[in-house]
Design a protein around this motif. Structure first.
Motif, PDB file in Angstrom:
ATOM      1  N   ILE A 198      37.944  77.365  18.912  1.00  0.00           N
ATOM      2  CA  ILE A 198      37.238  77.596  17.424  1.00  0.00           C
ATOM      3  C   ILE A 198      38.048  76.859  16.424  1.00  0.00           C
ATOM      4  CG2 ILE A 198      36.745  79.228  15.652  1.00  0.00           C
ATOM      5  CD1 ILE A 198      36.387  81.504  17.910  1.00  0.00           C
ATOM      6  N   GLY A 199      39.413  76.808  16.497  1.00  0.00           N
ATOM      7  CA  GLY A 199      40.132  76.004  15.381  1.00  0.00           C
ATOM      8  C   GLY A 199      39.883  74.392  15.707  1.00  0.00           C
ATOM      9  N   GLY A 200      39.724  74.136  16.769  1.00  0.00           N
ATOM     10  CA  GLY A 200      39.677  72.569  17.162  1.00  0.00           C
ATOM     11  C   GLY A 200      38.197  72.249  16.799  1.00  0.00           C
ATOM     12  N   LEU A 201      37.276  72.904  16.959  1.00  0.00           N
ATOM     13  CA  LEU A 201      35.790  72.742  16.615  1.00  0.00           C
ATOM     14  C   LEU A 201      35.793  72.620  15.093  1.00  0.00           C
ATOM     15  CD1 LEU A 201      33.661  74.884  19.062  1.00  0.00           C
ATOM     16  CD2 LEU A 201      33.778  72.354  18.692  1.00  0.00           C
ATOM     17  N   ALA A 202      36.508  73.721  14.439  1.00  0.00           N
ATOM     18  CA  ALA A 202      36.353  73.701  12.881  1.00  0.00           C
ATOM     19  C   ALA A 202      37.125  72.436  12.276  1.00  0.00           C
ATOM     20  CB  ALA A 202      37.052  74.968  12.295  1.00  0.00           C
ATOM     21  N   ASP A 203      38.128  71.860  12.876  1.00  0.00           N
ATOM     22  CA  ASP A 203      38.795  70.655  12.239  1.00  0.00           C
ATOM     23  C   ASP A 203      38.064  69.611  12.843  1.00  0.00           C
ATOM     24  OD1 ASP A 203      40.755  72.125  10.931  1.00  0.00           O
ATOM     25  OD2 ASP A 203      42.248  72.148  12.794  1.00  0.00           O
ATOM     26  N   TRP A 204      37.468  69.685  13.894  1.00  0.00           N
ATOM     27  CA  TRP A 204      36.719  68.479  14.366  1.00  0.00           C
ATOM     28  C   TRP A 204      35.484  68.153  13.135  1.00  0.00           C
ATOM     29  CZ3 TRP A 204      31.264  68.636  15.549  1.00  0.00           C
ATOM     30  CH2 TRP A 204      30.746  67.678  15.854  1.00  0.00           C
ATOM     31  N   TYR A 205      35.091  69.288  13.024  1.00  0.00           N
ATOM     32  CA  TYR A 205      33.678  69.117  11.922  1.00  0.00           C
ATOM     33  C   TYR A 205      34.506  68.772  10.520  1.00  0.00           C
ATOM     34  CZ  TYR A 205      30.389  70.974   8.589  1.00  0.00           C
ATOM     35  OH  TYR A 205      29.485  70.919   7.584  1.00  0.00           O
ATOM     36  N   ALA A 206      35.730  69.100  10.178  1.00  0.00           N
ATOM     37  CA  ALA A 206      36.235  68.634   8.719  1.00  0.00           C
ATOM     38  C   ALA A 206      36.468  67.145   8.869  1.00  0.00           C
ATOM     39  CB  ALA A 206      37.212  69.626   8.729  1.00  0.00           C
ATOM     40  N   VAL A 207      37.111  66.855   9.908  1.00  0.00           N
ATOM     41  CA  VAL A 207      37.426  65.312  10.029  1.00  0.00           C
ATOM     42  C   VAL A 207      36.106  64.397  10.018  1.00  0.00           C
ATOM     43  CG1 VAL A 207      38.368  63.656  11.487  1.00  0.00           C
ATOM     44  CG2 VAL A 207      39.600  65.862  10.974  1.00  0.00           C
ATOM     45  N   VAL A 208      35.249  65.019  10.691  1.00  0.00           N
ATOM     46  CA  VAL A 208      33.975  64.021  10.792  1.00  0.00           C
ATOM     47  C   VAL A 208      33.273  63.953   9.661  1.00  0.00           C
ATOM     48  CG1 VAL A 208      31.702  63.824  12.168  1.00  0.00           C
ATOM     49  CG2 VAL A 208      33.714  64.495  13.388  1.00  0.00           C
ATOM     50  N   ALA A 209      33.169  65.443   8.952  1.00  0.00           N
ATOM     51  CA  ALA A 209      32.543  65.403   7.648  1.00  0.00           C
ATOM     52  C   ALA A 209      33.023  64.489   6.583  1.00  0.00           C
ATOM     53  CB  ALA A 209      32.485  66.791   7.217  1.00  0.00           C
ATOM     54  N   LEU A 210      34.348  64.038   6.700  1.00  0.00           N
ATOM     55  CA  LEU A 210      34.854  63.060   5.706  1.00  0.00           C
ATOM     56  C   LEU A 210      34.242  61.606   5.669  1.00  0.00           C
ATOM     57  CD1 LEU A 210      38.632  63.501   5.714  1.00  0.00           C
ATOM     58  CD2 LEU A 210      36.917  64.048   4.100  1.00  0.00           C
ATOM     59  N   PHE A 211      33.650  61.405   6.775  1.00  0.00           N
ATOM     60  CA  PHE A 211      33.182  59.958   7.097  1.00  0.00           C
ATOM     61  C   PHE A 211      31.537  59.869   7.429  1.00  0.00           C
ATOM     62  CE2 PHE A 211      37.589  60.133   8.628  1.00  0.00           C
ATOM     63  CZ  PHE A 211      38.035  59.270   7.883  1.00  0.00           C
ATOM     64  N   LYS A 212      31.076  61.077   8.025  1.00  0.00           N
ATOM     65  CA  LYS A 212      29.640  60.881   8.294  1.00  0.00           C
ATOM     66  C   LYS A 212      28.944  62.284   8.490  1.00  0.00           C
ATOM     67  CE  LYS A 212      31.026  58.943  12.080  1.00  0.00           C
ATOM     68  NZ  LYS A 212      31.443  58.143  13.295  1.00  0.00           N
ATOM     69  N   ARG A 213      27.974  62.345   8.863  1.00  0.00           N
ATOM     70  CA  ARG A 213      27.196  63.627   8.816  1.00  0.00           C
ATOM     71  C   ARG A 213      27.520  64.056  10.661  1.00  0.00           C
ATOM     72  NH1 ARG A 213      24.330  64.937   4.808  1.00  0.00           N
ATOM     73  NH2 ARG A 213      23.607  63.388   3.126  1.00  0.00           N
ATOM     74  N   PRO A 214      28.208  65.176  10.586  1.00  0.00           N
ATOM     75  CA  PRO A 214      28.218  65.729  12.094  1.00  0.00           C
ATOM     76  C   PRO A 214      26.822  65.910  12.824  1.00  0.00           C
ATOM     77  CG  PRO A 214      29.581  67.136  10.632  1.00  0.00           C
ATOM     78  CD  PRO A 214      28.606  66.122   9.492  1.00  0.00           C
ATOM     79  N   LEU A 215      26.790  65.288  14.024  1.00  0.00           N
ATOM     80  CA  LEU A 215      25.857  65.015  14.870  1.00  0.00           C
ATOM     81  C   LEU A 215      24.436  64.640  14.424  1.00  0.00           C
ATOM     82  CD1 LEU A 215      26.388  68.641  16.699  1.00  0.00           C
ATOM     83  CD2 LEU A 215      27.057  66.580  17.629  1.00  0.00           C
ATOM     84  N   GLY A 216      24.716  63.994  13.304  1.00  0.00           N
ATOM     85  CA  GLY A 216      23.556  63.475  12.545  1.00  0.00           C
ATOM     86  C   GLY A 216      22.751  64.426  11.841  1.00  0.00           C
ATOM     87  N   LEU A 217      23.307  65.684  11.549  1.00  0.00           N
ATOM     88  CA  LEU A 217      22.398  66.866  10.904  1.00  0.00           C
ATOM     89  C   LEU A 217      22.616  66.618   9.243  1.00  0.00           C
ATOM     90  CD1 LEU A 217      23.380  69.562  13.294  1.00  0.00           C
ATOM     91  CD2 LEU A 217      21.382  68.221  13.279  1.00  0.00           C
ATOM     92  N   PRO A 218      21.565  66.764   8.585  1.00  0.00           N
ATOM     93  CA  PRO A 218      21.753  66.886   7.089  1.00  0.00           C
ATOM     94  C   PRO A 218      22.547  68.015   6.465  1.00  0.00           C
ATOM     95  CG  PRO A 218      19.565  67.112   7.729  1.00  0.00           C
ATOM     96  CD  PRO A 218      20.408  66.945   9.074  1.00  0.00           C
ATOM     97  N   ILE A 219      23.871  68.181   6.859  1.00  0.00           N
ATOM     98  CA  ILE A 219      24.290  69.447   6.511  1.00  0.00           C
ATOM     99  C   ILE A 219      25.085  69.211   4.991  1.00  0.00           C
ATOM    100  CG2 ILE A 219      26.231  70.985   6.887  1.00  0.00           C
ATOM    101  CD1 ILE A 219      26.188  70.023   9.946  1.00  0.00           C
ATOM    102  N   PRO A 220      24.816  70.314   4.210  1.00  0.00           N
ATOM    103  CA  PRO A 220      25.387  69.627   2.665  1.00  0.00           C
ATOM    104  C   PRO A 220      26.825  69.459   2.643  1.00  0.00           C
ATOM    105  CG  PRO A 220      23.964  71.660   2.640  1.00  0.00           C
ATOM    106  CD  PRO A 220      24.106  71.150   4.268  1.00  0.00           C
ATOM    107  N   HIS A 221      27.628  68.673   1.917  1.00  0.00           N
ATOM    108  CA  HIS A 221      28.788  68.431   1.763  1.00  0.00           C
ATOM    109  C   HIS A 221      29.387  67.662   2.891  1.00  0.00           C
ATOM    110  CE1 HIS A 221      28.579  70.752  -1.964  1.00  0.00           C
ATOM    111  NE2 HIS A 221      28.085  71.694  -1.412  1.00  0.00           N
ATOM    112  N   THR A 222      28.609  66.964   3.614  1.00  0.00           N
ATOM    113  CA  THR A 222      29.346  66.014   4.827  1.00  0.00           C
ATOM    114  C   THR A 222      28.988  64.547   4.280  1.00  0.00           C
ATOM    115  OG1 THR A 222      26.896  66.259   5.702  1.00  0.00           O
ATOM    116  CG2 THR A 222      28.813  68.062   6.586  1.00  0.00           C
TER     117      THR A 222
END
Length: 434
Positions: free
Chosen positions: A70-94
């Motif tokens: 869970i921690g790894g997935l959360a931090d993966w999401y945080a790192v990816v959200a800095l540069f792009k949309r995770p999995l290409g999804l239009p998630i706010p604040h990414t």
């Protein structure tokens, strides 16, 4: 050795570091390791859950692996959200960096303006530099001074041409004549003559005047003219006895004797009379309105003569011609004097601490004022440059330089998450099961 790899944006270009390939390789390895660790956590969790019934202690392993996942997935999401949309999804604040390029540009420019270009830090930093020592060392070098003199000499012809074409010469000449016209001539002449009489130098003029008269009395043509004048004034009877020659001889002899006596005697009454005449004349120049009016009229008549303007023009042309020819000469006097002057200025500056301190203070004030007046432009320039950067390349550039450190956040997230998970699982076993 292969040439450095550079990726340039359209305008202005953003350069990737010379070791770009090494950074990209290190980033890929770190990403792979972080992803592999996350997959390992998933596999460990699944295996531990499968055999937990048989081996109860595997519950601790499963709790650790589950929380680490869970921690790894959360931090993966945080790192990816800095540069792009995770999995290409239009998630706010990414895709935070690409979506906020303008705001980042403005804030970066303002941050540099406020924190790096504030008056006090700028003055403190400038005060650390000994500008005067740099100038002194530079000027004291003979070769550099010679180079500077050559540069200045090359500018002379262009400067003279610019002065000619701009009409500055006529303006300066007119202004100079106007300023001369404003100077009261009579008091100035009185002061000059007063300085002359204070040292009794006017008596040297008097001596020269007596010598001129003596030479006049010994001139044959002058004597003949005087004899003719005497002949005209004497009765005819006297001329029969050549009285004119006798009178002329006596007059010349008496005058010559008198002049010799005056020159030989520094206290002769005629000198005192000349002193009184000089003092009276100087006093009248200083106080008499009539003398002042005559002097001003004489000055205006003199300045109004066309010869004066012609003289000023001739002087300018002669000076210009001399400067141009000398500046082009192999052994230019102007260049030699300029080089010597620059070297002397450098040496004098190096030896005078007070001048250096004043000069450094002047540099600090001038440069800090310049920075203060231009810092808003610097802020705007930086903001405009960041806005014009290519988004994709900017993202790659940031990720390439700090992405590896961000990947370690994923490792930290898995470790911290795993420890939190095993702590919670232990607390559950201790307090809730019983």
């Amino acid at each position: 050795m292969s040439p450095p790899v550079q990726v340039l944006a359209p305008a202005p270009s953003v350069r990737i570091d010379i070791d770009a390939e090494a950074k990209l390789s290190a980033l890929r390895r770190t990403k792979f390791a972080a992803t592999a660790a996350l997959v390992l956590c998933v596999l460990v969790f699944a295996s531990a859950k499968s055999f937990e019934g048989t081996y109860p202690w595997l519950g601790f392993v499963a709790a650790f692996a589950e929380a680490a996942t869970i921690g790894g997935l959360a931090d993966w999401y945080a790192v990816v959200a800095l540069f792009k949309r995770p999995l290409g999804l239009p998630i706010p604040h990414t895709a935070i960096i690409p979506e906020n390029q303008n705001r980042i540009a403005d804030n970066l420019g303002r941050f540099i303006e406020v924190n790096f270009l504030a008056p006090e830090p700028v003055r403190e930093k400038l005060a650390e530099v000994d500008f005067s020592a740099l100038v002194a060392d530079w000027l004291a070098d003979a070769e550099r001074a010679a180079g500077l003199s050559r540069f200045v000499a090359r500018l002379v012809p262009q400067t003279l041409t610019a002065v000619e074409q701009s009409g500055l010469r006529g303006f300066v000449t007119s202004r100079m004549l106007e300023q001369i016209d404003k100077v009261p001539l009579a008091p100035l002449a009185a002061e000059l003559l007063s300085a002359l009489t204070d040292d009794r130098r006017h008596q040297k003029l008097f001596d020269e005047f007596t010598r001129v008269i003596g030479r006049f009395l010994n001139d044959e043509e002058a004597l003949a003219t005087m004899r003719e004048k005497i002949r005209e004034e004497l009765p005819s009877l006297f001329n029969l006895f050549r009285a004119d020659a006798y009178l002329l001889k006596k007059i010349v002899a008496s005058a010559g004797s008198l002049l010799d006596e005056v020159r030989a005697d520094p206290d002769h009454p005629m000198r005192a009379e000349f002193d009184r005449f000089a003092r009276t004349f100087i006093e009248r120049l200083r106080t008499s309105k009539q003398y002042a009016r005559r002097a001003e009229q004489l000055k205006r008549d003199f300045l109004a003569r066309p010869e004066m303007k012609a003289l000023a023009g001739d002087m300018w042309e002669s000076l210009s011609l001399f400067i141009e020819q000398d500046a082009k000469a192999p052994n230019s006097m102007i260049r030699a004097h300029l080089a010597a002057m620059f070297v002397e200025v450098g040496r004098h500056l190096a030896s005078d601490a007070q001048i250096r301190a004043d000069m450094n203070q002047g540099f600090v004030v001038a440069l800090s004022s310049f920075v203060e007046s231009q810092k808003s432009g610097v802020s705007k320039f930086i903001a405009d440059q960041v806005r014009r950067w290519d988004l994709g390349q900017l993202t790659r550039l940031i990720e390439m330089n700090i992405g590896r450190d961000l990947q370690y956040i994923r490792f930290n997230g898995m470790v911290i998450g795993g420890l939190a998970g095993i702590t919670l699982y232990t607390a559950e076993r201790l307090f809730l099961v019983n």
